[in-house]
Write an enzyme that holds these catalytic residues in place. Structure first.
Site, mmCIF file in Angstrom:
data_model
loop_
_atom_site.group_PDB
_atom_site.id
_atom_site.type_symbol
_atom_site.label_atom_id
_atom_site.label_comp_id
_atom_site.label_asym_id
_atom_site.label_seq_id
_atom_site.Cartn_x
_atom_site.Cartn_y
_atom_site.Cartn_z
ATOM 1 N N LYS A 1 0.847 -1.197 0.000
ATOM 2 C CA LYS A 1 0.000 0.000 0.000
ATOM 3 C C LYS A 1 0.880 1.244 0.000
ATOM 4 O O LYS A 1 1.761 1.390 0.850
ATOM 5 C CB LYS A 1 -0.913 0.034 1.231
ATOM 6 C CG LYS A 1 -1.848 1.246 1.230
ATOM 7 C CD LYS A 1 -2.855 1.169 2.350
ATOM 8 C CE LYS A 1 -2.369 1.756 3.650
ATOM 9 N NZ LYS A 1 -2.185 3.225 3.654
ATOM 10 N N ASP B 1 -3.433 4.359 -1.840
ATOM 11 C CA ASP B 1 -4.361 4.814 -0.796
ATOM 12 C C ASP B 1 -4.279 6.331 -0.637
ATOM 13 O O ASP B 1 -3.639 6.832 0.286
ATOM 14 C CB ASP B 1 -3.973 4.088 0.508
ATOM 15 C CG ASP B 1 -4.783 4.521 1.711
ATOM 16 O OD1 ASP B 1 -5.914 4.999 1.545
ATOM 17 O OD2 ASP B 1 -4.268 4.358 2.841
ATOM 18 N N LYS C 1 -7.151 8.290 -0.757
ATOM 19 C CA LYS C 1 -8.397 8.725 -0.091
ATOM 20 C C LYS C 1 -8.940 10.032 -0.659
ATOM 21 O O LYS C 1 -9.145 11.017 0.061
ATOM 22 C CB LYS C 1 -8.177 8.887 1.413
ATOM 23 C CG LYS C 1 -7.768 7.611 2.134
ATOM 24 C CD LYS C 1 -7.790 7.819 3.638
ATOM 25 C CE LYS C 1 -7.313 6.602 4.398
ATOM 26 N NZ LYS C 1 -5.880 6.370 4.324
ATOM 27 N N ASP D 1 -13.378 15.254 -2.952
ATOM 28 C CA ASP D 1 -13.481 16.618 -3.494
ATOM 29 C C ASP D 1 -14.774 16.684 -4.299
ATOM 30 O O ASP D 1 -15.582 15.752 -4.282
ATOM 31 C CB ASP D 1 -12.246 16.921 -4.362
ATOM 32 C CG ASP D 1 -11.900 18.411 -4.374
ATOM 33 O OD1 ASP D 1 -12.829 19.237 -4.523
ATOM 34 O OD2 ASP D 1 -10.715 18.742 -4.250
ATOM 35 N N THR E 1 -10.393 3.732 10.683
ATOM 36 C CA THR E 1 -10.323 2.811 11.832
ATOM 37 C C THR E 1 -9.754 3.490 13.077
ATOM 38 O O THR E 1 -9.788 2.926 14.167
ATOM 39 C CB THR E 1 -9.487 1.566 11.472
ATOM 40 O OG1 THR E 1 -8.355 1.969 10.701
ATOM 41 C CG2 THR E 1 -10.301 0.585 10.670
ATOM 42 N N ARG F 1 2.519 -0.668 10.801
ATOM 43 C CA ARG F 1 3.563 -0.671 11.820
ATOM 44 C C ARG F 1 3.922 -2.035 12.411
ATOM 45 O O ARG F 1 5.110 -2.279 12.668
ATOM 46 C CB ARG F 1 3.209 0.343 12.920
ATOM 47 C CG ARG F 1 3.372 1.774 12.418
ATOM 48 C CD ARG F 1 2.640 2.775 13.262
ATOM 49 N NE ARG F 1 1.198 2.719 13.029
ATOM 50 C CZ ARG F 1 0.314 3.528 13.593
ATOM 51 N NH1 ARG F 1 0.726 4.462 14.445
ATOM 52 N NH2 ARG F 1 -0.966 3.426 13.314
#
Ligand code: C5P
Length: 240
Positions: A32, A59, A61, A64, A119, A211
């Site tokens: 990603k 990714d 996101k 607009d 999340t 992570r």
């Protein structure tokens, strides 16, 4: 596409990212690329990682007005990522425009999925910051239904919502789920989290893990642990 683990390469430079990916000498992980890397390394990072044999979830996101998102998606489509995304809160009109922009002249396009709620957002933030006074799961299902109505391929959601999204939108509607943590790793800023094994039992199609892999002492071992837990070698685990 078969179920898989996607590594969130949240690095701030091309050098750091390629050095990280160089460690994976066998299987080429699904990667990603998020805002941090895309904005620092530029669009060519997508092609460079793709040329190394990785599939890519871009990714960014997008959110607009429909016309801007349509044109942006046309640009992103030319980068040949496998999955791109936007925020479902941008409305059905915006999602439809995105799909138009993404579709190339030959009718082909990357998969398009919508972020329902991040999340990292919990019920308290939903109500107090976003001023949305409905239970989180209902908000997520409403946004997922909107994405389905707009013709999208799936959503980004918490693994806690994956089973219900499949019930509401069908089993072919993809659930891509960040917020994944090993039973023994830190939650960091994530709120609605689940282990890879439980995410599998919950019906996630793809888990996105950042992570716990990128910051691990041995990232390859952490990735392999994710694969093993998510792809089902721990049948004894129960969900919830
Ligand atoms: O490090 P961690 O595993 O928390 O990384 C999760 C990744 O998934 C981050 O890149 C984050 O931007 C992304 N993400 C998320 N929640 C969403 C959508 C994307 O955490 N709803």
């Amino acid at each position: 596409m078969a179920k898989d683990v996607i590594i969130a390469c949240d690095f701030s430079s091309k050098e750091e990212t390629l050095k990280f990916l160089d460690q994976f000498t066998g299987r080429r992980p699904f990667v990603k690329i998020g805002m941090e890397l895309f904005y620092s390394a530029g669009p060519e990072i997508v092609k460079e990682i793709k040329d190394r044999g990785h599939r890519i979830f871009l990714d960014l996101k997008c959110h607009d007005i429909p016309n801007t998102v349509r044109k942006t998606m046309a640009v992103l489509s030319s980068l040949d990522a496998d999955i791109v995304n936007l925020h479902a809160s941008g409305t059905i009109a915006m999602m439809k425009a995105a799909l138009e922009g993404l579709t190339r002249e030959d009718g082909k396009r990357p998969l398009l999925i919508a972020v329902t709620q991040l999340t990292s957002t919990d019920q308290k933030a939903l109500e107090e910051d976003l001023w949305i006074h409905e239970p989180m799961d209902q908000v997520v299902m409403h946004y997922a239904s909107n994405a389905k109505k707009a013709g999208l391929d799936g959503v980004v959601c918490s693994p806690h919502e994956a089973a219900r999204v499949h019930e509401v939108c069908g089993n072919d509607f993809l659930t891509v789920t960040p917020g994944v943590r090993f039973a023994d790793s830190a939650a960091d800023d994530q709120r609605r989290i689940m282990t890879p094994g439980k995410a599998r039992l919950a019906g996630s199609d793809y888990i996105v893990v950042g992570r716990p892999v990128t910051q691990a002492a041995d990232p390859v071992a952490a990735y392999e642990r994710c694969l093993k837990e998510f792809l089902g070698e721990q049948e004894s685990e129960t969900w919830n």
